[in-house]
Design an enzyme around this catalytic site. Sequence first.
Site, PDB file in Angstrom:
ATOM      1  N   ARG A 256       0.368   0.429  -6.844  1.00  0.00           N
ATOM      2  CA  ARG A 256       1.003  -0.655  -6.098  1.00  0.00           C
ATOM      3  C   ARG A 256       1.343  -0.206  -4.670  1.00  0.00           C
ATOM      4  NH1 ARG A 256       4.661  -2.618  -9.961  1.00  0.00           N
ATOM      5  NH2 ARG A 256       3.220  -4.143 -10.787  1.00  0.00           N
ATOM      6  N   GLY A 257       1.779   1.044  -4.522  1.00  0.00           N
ATOM      7  CA  GLY A 257       2.120   1.566  -3.189  1.00  0.00           C
ATOM      8  C   GLY A 257       0.931   1.545  -2.246  1.00  0.00           C
TER       9      GLY A 257
END
Length: 358
Positions: free
Chosen positions: A290-291
């Site tokens: 997600r980062g």
Amino acid sequence: MTAIQAPPKTRRVVFPFTAIVGQEEMKLALLLNVIDPKIGGVMIMGDRGTGKSTTIRALADLLPEIEVVANDPFNSHPSDPDMMSDEVRRQVEENIPLQTTQKKVMMVDLPLGATEDRVCGTIDIEKALSEGVKAFEPGLLAKANRGILYVDEVNLLDDHLVDVLLDSAASGWNTVEREGISIRHPAQFVLVGSGNPEEGELRPQLLDRFGMHAEIRTVKEPALRVKIVEQRSDFDQNPAKFCDQYQTEQDALQEKLIQAQQLLNEVNLDYDLRVKISEVCSALDVDGLRGDIVTNRAAKAITALEGRKEVTVDDIRRVMTLCLRHRLRKDPLESIDSGYKVQKEFNRVFGLETPRTE
């Protein structure tokens, strides 16, 4: 069909976004989420009385009006199937002409004591059984579709409700099921949460679901504090006159946002830079991808905001801390990094020098 607007005198006047002093990190995170809602919202953590609610209301007021299907409780888009309720989609398939209207972007405030029924909506089982129709009472997620959903003190909200909000924000749909009856409707909104760290942090698993994490602090410089107090006083005494002074800047920023939304799909992020973004995420031991995804999206959004089509190293530097700082915690008792770790790793991977702290 023309939009019905309240007379200018009776419309509630909102503090202008361009008049807000300082808090650049929060303002940038909000603007980027408006340009690309798929960034996944923003969590704003900071001291009490730092203008969190004022800034979010100002942002909603700044945004251009959107075209919606008239008398539709879900603010359905007249031409995008992903933003249409089932009823509107059925009308389109049957070639029934749609009546449309212009509407201000909604900013929905979620009260702390809200129940799941109030948030998601309810199904009237009696009506469904007796009349054979899916009687659905829309909730706050329906109202927030294509708008902004603001949750103040999100760290005090029930974890289950936070999960529901984050699921809807990620998928863009809200599904309500009861007694074998299932109803779903579009729920695409920018999720903005705010809170005070003194009242407890969100669990790392929930924090990770927010695209960005902005930190705000009370302004320390006396001159700036005086300016903020004077501004607030001027606004309270004569809101209309105060807003008029900032109208040109407001219009210019609104136009900039519209152009950025249109330009976003043309922005290019070089492969080598994408590899380096992932290298930073890997070195910081960020769980999941997600980062990486959010940093890519945010870098493109800030490039579009400035009217460019090619992402630079500096664009990535300006958004990376916002996108990663809340993903570093493995221990719920550990405090969130102010950004030093992220910047240090960024500088190492991108071959830049880390500025020395005095």
